[in-house]
Design a protein around this motif. Structure first.
Motif, short mmCIF file in Angstrom:
data_model
loop_
_atom_site.label_atom_id
_atom_site.label_comp_id
_atom_site.label_asym_id
_atom_site.label_seq_id
_atom_site.Cartn_x
_atom_site.Cartn_y
_atom_site.Cartn_z
N THR A 102 27.07 -29.28 -80.44
CA THR A 102 26.59 -30.63 -80.15
C THR A 102 25.55 -30.10 -78.93
O THR A 102 25.47 -29.17 -78.23
N ARG A 103 24.80 -31.23 -78.65
CA ARG A 103 23.80 -31.18 -77.47
C ARG A 103 23.78 -31.97 -76.56
O ARG A 103 24.28 -33.22 -76.65
N ALA A 104 23.28 -31.54 -75.54
CA ALA A 104 23.29 -32.31 -73.91
C ALA A 104 22.21 -33.29 -74.03
O ALA A 104 21.27 -33.38 -75.11
N VAL A 105 22.37 -34.18 -73.14
CA VAL A 105 21.04 -35.33 -72.88
C VAL A 105 19.83 -34.75 -73.07
O VAL A 105 19.60 -33.72 -72.27
N GLY A 106 19.00 -35.47 -73.34
CA GLY A 106 17.59 -34.88 -73.48
C GLY A 106 17.02 -34.72 -74.84
O GLY A 106 17.48 -35.34 -75.61
#
Length: 174
Positions: A102-106
């Protein structure tokens, strides 16, 4: 005196240039928005290309929790409902060149080349790119962007999510 080697090299170079000119690229930028919520979890995201009949032409990316023991993160993939119904339940996880964490905010940029995994050789025609996001203790959202493949000229398509996704930008290059 004839020089067949230079002529053969010239023909090979011309054939290679023609092949390169026919190749197309697809770049997708997906924004994961910052949400003001008490309990935040990174979203699971699926990115795929579908045909007019909604069948999946190519799975491009699936972001999920890869670190959970015993592949426990895969059980939440079914929350990506559209992707799950159309393709996900038939896949063996992890999928080579497709799955990642999963990816972080941005903003996150992904690039795909015609003929290379996971895009492969997409036949000419009408398609739509689908981006779906789902979060634990959160919502679910799908954004669609219709396009023609291969692109005849450079093109940029944009869509805006409302909750789980921010902006989605697709750049197509012949």
């Amino acid at each position: 005196m004839r020089h067949p080697l230079p002529l053969a090299a010239l023909l090979l170079a011309a054939a290679g240039a023609a092949h390169t000119a026919a190749a197309a690229d697809l770049t997708v930028e997906i924004e994961i928005p910052a949400l003001n919520v008490a309990e935040y979890h990174r979203p699971y995201v699926a990115l795929w290309i579908e045909r007019p009949d909604q069948s999946v032409a190519a799975n491009l990316a699936v972001w999920y929790d890869l670190k959970k023991p015993n592949k426990e993160g895969t059980k939440w993939l079914q929350d990506l409902r559209q992707w799950w119904r159309r393709s996900g339940r038939e896949q063996e996880m992890p999928m080579d060149a497709v799955t990642s964490a999963t990816r972080a905010v941005g903003k996150h940029k992904l690039s795909f080349a015609d003929g290379a995994k996971p895009l492969g050789r997409l036949p000419a025609g009408d398609y739509r790119l689908a981006v779906e996001a789902a979060r634990e203790v959160g919502g679910r959202e799908v954004v669609y962007l219709p396009f023609q493949w291969p692109p005849q000229k450079p093109q940029q398509l944009k869509a805006q999510g409302k909750t789980e996704l921010g902006g989605v930008v697709v750049d197509l290059k012949p």
